[in-house]
Design a protein around this motif. Structure first.
Motif, PDB file in Angstrom:
ATOM      1  N   VAL B 159      41.791  31.877  30.148  1.00 28.85           N
ATOM      2  CA  VAL B 159      40.354  31.477  30.304  1.00 28.85           C
ATOM      3  C   VAL B 159      39.780  32.393  29.642  1.00 28.85           C
ATOM      4  N   LEU B 160      38.432  31.762  29.645  1.00 33.76           N
ATOM      5  CA  LEU B 160      37.473  32.715  28.987  1.00 33.76           C
ATOM      6  C   LEU B 160      36.068  33.226  29.964  1.00 33.76           C
ATOM      7  N   LEU B 161      36.146  33.663  30.176  1.00 32.07           N
ATOM      8  CA  LEU B 161      34.827  34.782  30.770  1.00 32.07           C
ATOM      9  C   LEU B 161      33.595  34.585  29.600  1.00 32.07           C
ATOM     10  N   CYS B 162      32.083  34.701  30.537  1.00 38.00           N
ATOM     11  CA  CYS B 162      30.626  34.454  29.471  1.00 38.00           C
ATOM     12  C   CYS B 162      30.128  35.150  30.823  1.00 38.00           C
ATOM     13  N   ASP B 163      29.580  35.934  30.410  1.00 38.16           N
ATOM     14  CA  ASP B 163      28.358  37.287  30.711  1.00 38.16           C
ATOM     15  C   ASP B 163      27.557  37.086  30.499  1.00 38.16           C
TER      16      ASP B 163
END
Lengths: 216, 242
Positions: B159-163
């Motif tokens: 999973v890729l978290l983008c802030d």
């Protein structure tokens, strides 16, 4: 009474300068080594370690170097540890140097954005891997100029070792003055030698600073 | 089966109650956009998922494993969770290629050759194959952010978290980054984004989560939710940003 020619004076001062340089180098190397250890202790997020470093820094920055030298020299021998003037000078200058370097370096490490640590962490790097690959390479670039600049303070600090009887530039200057009664000449020469040691370092530090600022 | 699961997560900064019992379940392949006003806890939520922030109550699991802020846990977590930051956080003393190769070589212990192959493939994917030897400071913001995406992808995260990854970019550079994200979404990677890009949330996202005052206020299918918000708060928010 022995007559001292100008040549004799200069020769003696030059000889003593070697000891000043040697003491400065020893103190700088010792101080760097201790400061590295303290910096590592501070970077661990262990509160006890951080407190030790804080107390250490406060203690050695908050007292005169001369008192530290007296305590190392006279204090240790009163406690039964025989220590030479050379040993006491190196020891106290190491403590003094490291207390300042650790603060200088902390400033340098703190200027790196917190995001560098976070990005490393999110990529799975360990604390030591982050230090080695991410933080230190950047911090060293920032730290070089102020560290070289501080070495000037170390060189000037070695003059105090004359008080505990270590024969270096200042001590020899005092001795020559006692023999010749020419304080103005002698101490001008002594100051000039210190200046010749320190000025190139100051210049180099400024040069490094400029180089760093340009490449940013 | 859920890939990321949050159960009654509470987070405090001192007396400040930032997350007030968050329940969230994200399945593999979902593209979840977290929206809401600043201060609603969106970024904190994201940072709890990858162990950058500690939470005080409740539980978070990623791929079945519990998330804590303990170093060893976070590092294991890093193998399944990738993170992209608002400020890119590239390593400025390394080339683009080195940035992407670093973690695969020292964390995954890949050989240099293998890491380089992956790095080149990832940079190709974000359209920056020719920048392998450049330094980050020579790149535009949009390019830097795409390198950051390639760097995260090189660890093949689940999973890729983008802030808020487009918030620091000039408007004309936002598109190129979103295009990369859209491509990734098509390939089926799981994305969780904190974002202000409503169009992106609607067109690419599968689900929108609206956060308000530290709670999940409303959530649902992205198109339905954004065109037909139920609560006044979301109506107001959509009115304000569109």
């Amino acid at each position: 009474m022995i007559e001292f020619s100008n040549y004799d004076i200069l020769r003696n001062l030059m000889f003593a300068t070697q000891w000043t340089i040697l003491l400065s180098l020893a103190a700088f190397i010792g101080g760097t080594t201790v400061a590295l250890t303290l910096t590592a202790m501070r970077l661990t997020r262990n509160p006890a370690m951080q407190r030790i470093v804080r107390v250490y820094v406060e203690l050695f920055q908050g007292t005169p170097l001369l008192m530290q030298m007296f305590l190392c020299f006279f204090g240790l021998s009163m406690l039964g540890y025989e220590i030479s003037a050379w040993g006491a000078a190196i020891l106290s200058l190491t403590l003094f140097t490291s207390a300042f370097l650790v603060e200088i370096w902390r400033g340098c490490i703190d200027t790196l954005p917190k995001g560098q640590w976070e990005a490393s962490r999110c990529l799975g790097l360990s604390f030591l891997q982050t230090l080695r690959h991410i933080i230190l390479p950047q911090a060293i670039r920032v730290a070089t100029a102020p560290t070289v600049g501080f070495s000037v303070q170390v060189i000037k600090g070695t003059a105090l070792a004359s008080v505990i009887g270590f024969v270096e530039l200042t001590k020899v200057g005092t001795m020559l003055n006692n023999a010749t009664f020419e304080p103005f000449k002698i101490f001008t020469l002594v100051a000039l030698i210190y200046f010749m040691l320190c000025y190139p370092l100051s210049l180099y530090s400024k040069h490094l600073e400029k180089k760093f600022n340009v490449s940013r | 089966m859920s890939l990321v699961n949050l159960h009654q997560v509470h987070k405090y900064y001192g007396d400040n109650h930032v997350l007030k019992g968050i329940d969230l379940d994200i399945k593999a392949g979902e593209v979840v956009s977290i929206i809401g006003k600043s201060g609603s806890g969106k970024s904190t939520l994201l940072r709890c998922i990858n162990g950058l922030e500690q939470y005080q109550e409740g539980g978070i699991t990623v791929d079945g494993k519990e998330v804590t802020t303990e170093d060893i846990q976070v590092r294991r977590l890093a193998l399944s969770v990738g993170m992209i930051f608002q400020n890119f956080n590239l390593f400025p003393h390394m080339t683009v290629g080195e940035n992407v190769m670093l973690a695969p070589t020292i964390v995954l212990k890949k050989s240099k050759a293998e890491a380089e192959t992956t790095a080149r493939a990832m940079l190709e994917k974000v359209g920056l194959a020719d920048k392998f030897d450049s330094f980050p400071e020579k790149l535009s913001g949009g390019q830097q952010q795409r390198v950051a995406i390639a760097r995260a992808l090189a660890m093949s995260p689940k999973v890729l978290l983008c802030d808020e990854i487009t918030s620091a970019l000039d408007p004309e550079l936002v598109g190129e980054v979103l295009k990369v994200l859209e491509q990734l979404a098509k390939e089926g990677i799981t994305l969780v984004l904190v974002t202000h890009e409503m169009n992106f949330a609607r067109d690419v996202g599968s689900r929108v989560v609206f956060m308000h005052q530290g709670k999940v206020w409303e959530q649902g299918d992205s198109k339905t939710l954004l065109s037909n918000p139920q609560t006044d708060e979301l109506k107001q928010f959509i009115g304000a940003v569109l």
